[in-house]
Scaffold this active site. Structure first.
Site, PDB file in Angstrom:
ATOM      1  N   CYS A 139     -20.022  27.704 -60.825  1.00 58.43           N
ATOM      2  CA  CYS A 139     -19.985  26.311 -61.276  1.00 58.43           C
ATOM      3  C   CYS A 139     -20.608  25.425 -60.208  1.00 58.43           C
ATOM      4  CB  CYS A 139     -18.549  25.876 -61.565  1.00 58.43           C
ATOM      5  SG  CYS A 139     -18.387  24.123 -61.995  1.00 58.43           S
ATOM      6  N   CYS A 155     -18.613  22.131 -59.570  1.00 61.87           N
ATOM      7  CA  CYS A 155     -17.373  22.320 -58.821  1.00 61.87           C
ATOM      8  C   CYS A 155     -17.627  22.638 -57.355  1.00 61.87           C
ATOM      9  CB  CYS A 155     -16.543  23.457 -59.428  1.00 61.87           C
ATOM     10  SG  CYS A 155     -16.158  23.257 -61.169  1.00 61.87           S
ATOM     11  N   ASP A 156     -18.608  23.495 -57.092  1.00 64.38           N
ATOM     12  CA  ASP A 156     -18.730  24.096 -55.756  1.00 64.38           C
ATOM     13  C   ASP A 156     -20.011  23.740 -55.007  1.00 64.38           C
ATOM     14  OD1 ASP A 156     -16.329  25.393 -56.280  1.00 64.38           O
ATOM     15  OD2 ASP A 156     -17.320  27.125 -57.161  1.00 64.38           O
TER      16      ASP A 156
END
Length: 553
Positions: A133, A136-137
């Site tokens: 992701c 997200c990251d």
């Protein structure tokens, strides 16, 4: 006797929300079941520019509007895990962790999740270099190099997104060319921060506590090579975007599927069982995009409406009216996002009104304690948010001290990191719940749920799991490391904090990892959510409450 819905939709992504909108508008008594959060996989998309009629938006914003539309037509929502289904008979039964539900028709819209490649090292370095992701990251790879595996839409779009953080993005594609639209592929090729290696596959990820290299092979020449990051970096990231795996295991042997687990339907989204439909990414299809998912949902709901009408006519059931409950979508003026006097910049009036309605349901008085480090801008920002939220309910009070002003209170809530807000129960006792970070973005949900769960009535808990939580008799500290853009993190935070609320031996802290580089470096965290237990063991990825309890045993 259980209520029988006209239609139950399993899954709250674009396909399920679109189906709900069309079913609600057709005045079907409709329930959407979502196991985690409304929106599905699209919530991890930072930018959407190819949805007709919407010039530019984000995944969360688009699905939030879809949910509001469905609610405006009387559609109900329930958060639950579907454990089993029984599609035999006139009425379909859905068994969940919150009890059984019944419907005359069912639309399965459970979507798909990122597929793993299975190369050696993929599992071992998950959370410590390998991710799925970008939203997200991506921030954890600031000024590092990253490899993006894949040649489709997701790989191309996420590679472009990752250039915001990475100093260089290298696309590894086993295909000889991109498989997405040529315009997107051309955009990737024109980006000076992106290098592309076609006809290339990953053999193995290599490292120690973090990634150090990756072995590759050219599938045309069979030439092997090994990528190493620049010496000054020491590590790098691998983002895998190689398609999706349908989330249909629970329906195995209940409905006809292909050998890959995709549910087979006709052009009306009808499955092999009358009254049961499938929509979205869990169907075999050429293009898996939001636009095709919402089209599937609309078609499925339209056919389901005809099916339900014929069933009611056959059974002599009089139509029941569905009362529409309008959810106002306030059009904000040019200055509406600015902070009003004395209020947090994170909240506008529309959001304040929504939160006020939620907080009106709580039963007991609780307090939010914030120890303010005046040299920390995030600490000041958190203070303003606490004061703002406490203005919305007479049952939630604020206790604000400057750092060093009340050491007894600091000791009580274990104030060792800033920013900090801790929750005290109705008796003024520390609940074991803390937030180290400003809970904006997705984490505002977990913050409000922490208040709701502590003050009551709280989310329903199975008696068996509640007894397991209360039986833990050793002292445990849980840290949940998050990023505010992570759509999976709030569920983990909420679950871990619920355990702390139910057991005084347990303390759970939410950590916005962007504020705590020392913790990130100590535990080699390069993906969220990361669950840190007693400052030693680290577990990556989404976790349900039951999963966390098992880890604590």
């Amino acid at each position: 006797m259980n209520k029988i819905y006209d239609l139950i939709i399993i899954g709250g992504g674009p396909a399920g929300l679109s189906a709900g909108l069309y079913a609600g508008r057709a005045r079907l008594n409709t329930l959407i079941i979502e196991k985690e959060h409304t929106g599905g996989q699209i919530n991890s998309t930072a930018e959407i520019v190819n949805y007709p009629g919407v010039v530019k938006t984000t995944g969360p914003n688009l699905t939030s509007d879809m949910k509001t539309q469905a609610e405006n037509f009387g559609v109900k929502f329930q958060t639950a895990d579907v454990l089993d289904v029984d599609f035999n008979g006139e009425v379909k039964t859905i068994k969940t962790n919150n009890g059984e539900l019944q419907g005359r028709a069912v639309i399965i819209a459970t979507g798909a999740s990122p597929r793993k490649l299975g190369f050696p090292g993929e599992i071992e370095y998950g959370g410590r270099g390998i991710a799925y992701c970008a939203t997200c990251d991506g921030e954890f790879f600031n000024n590092l190099e990253v490899l993006v595996i894949g040649a489709g839409y997701a790989a191309a779009e996420e590679a472009i997104y990752l250039t915001r953080f990475a100093k260089k993005v290298i696309i590894i594609a086993r295909e000889p060319e991109f498989t997405c639209a040529k315009s997107i592929g051309d955009k990737v090729k024109a980006n000076p921060k992106i290098e592309i290696r076609f006809n290339t596959e990953v053999l193995e990820a290599v490292g120690d506590d973090v990634l150090r290299s990756v072995k590759l092979i050219n599938n045309v020449t069979n030439e092997k090579s090994e990528y190493f990051p620049p010496k000054e970096d020491g590590t790098f990231g691998i983002f895998v975007f190689v398609g999706y795996e349908p989330q249909t295991k629970i329906f195995k042997d209940k409905i006809e599927m292909d050998r890959y687990g995709y549910i087979l339907t006709n052009e009306n989204m009808e499955t092999s069982i009358k009254g049961v439909y499938a929509a979205g990414d869990l169907r075999p299809k050429l293009l898996r995009q939001v636009v095709t998912a919402v089209a599937d949902g609309a078609i499925a709901a339209t056919d389901a409406e005809r099916y339900v009408a014929s069933e009611k006519e056959r059974l002599g059931i009089v139509e029941e009216k569905v009362i529409e409950e309008k959810v106002e979508v306030k059009k904000e003026g040019p200055t509406s996002n600015k902070a009003l006097s004395g209020r947090s910049k994170l909240l506008n009036d529309t959001l304040r009104n929504q939160l006020k309605g939620i907080l009106a349901k709580i039963e007991n008085n609780i307090s939010l304690v914030s120890i303010v480090d005046e040299n920390n801008s995030k600490s000041l920002e958190l203070r303003d948010l606490v004061l703002d939220i406490c203005d919305l309910s007479d049952k939630v009070s604020s206790i604000i001290y400057k750092k060093g002003e009340n050491t007894e209170m600091e000791d009580k809530v274990h104030a060792d990191k800033y920013p900090i807000v801790a929750l005290l129960d109705k008796n003024g006792n520390y609940s074991g719940v803390k937030f180290h970070g400003v809970p904006g973005g997705h984490e505002l949900n977990s913050f409000i749920l922490a208040i709701y769960n502590l003050a009551g009535p709280g989310q329903e808990l199975n008696e068996g799991i509640l007894n397991e939580i209360k039986s833990i008799d050793n002292r445990i500290n849980i840290k949940v490391a998050v990023s505010l853009s992570c759509h999976v993190c709030p569920e983990v935070v909420t679950a871990a904090q619920r355990i702390a609320i139910e057991n005084p031996n347990i303390e759970t802290e939410m950590l916005d990892l962007s504020n705590f580089k020392d913790i990130k470096d100590k535990h080699k965290i390069m993906s969220v959510p990361a669950l840190i237990i007693n400052d030693s063991k680290v577990y990556f990825g989404g976790k349900k409450l039951e999963d966390i309890v098992k880890l604590l045993k």
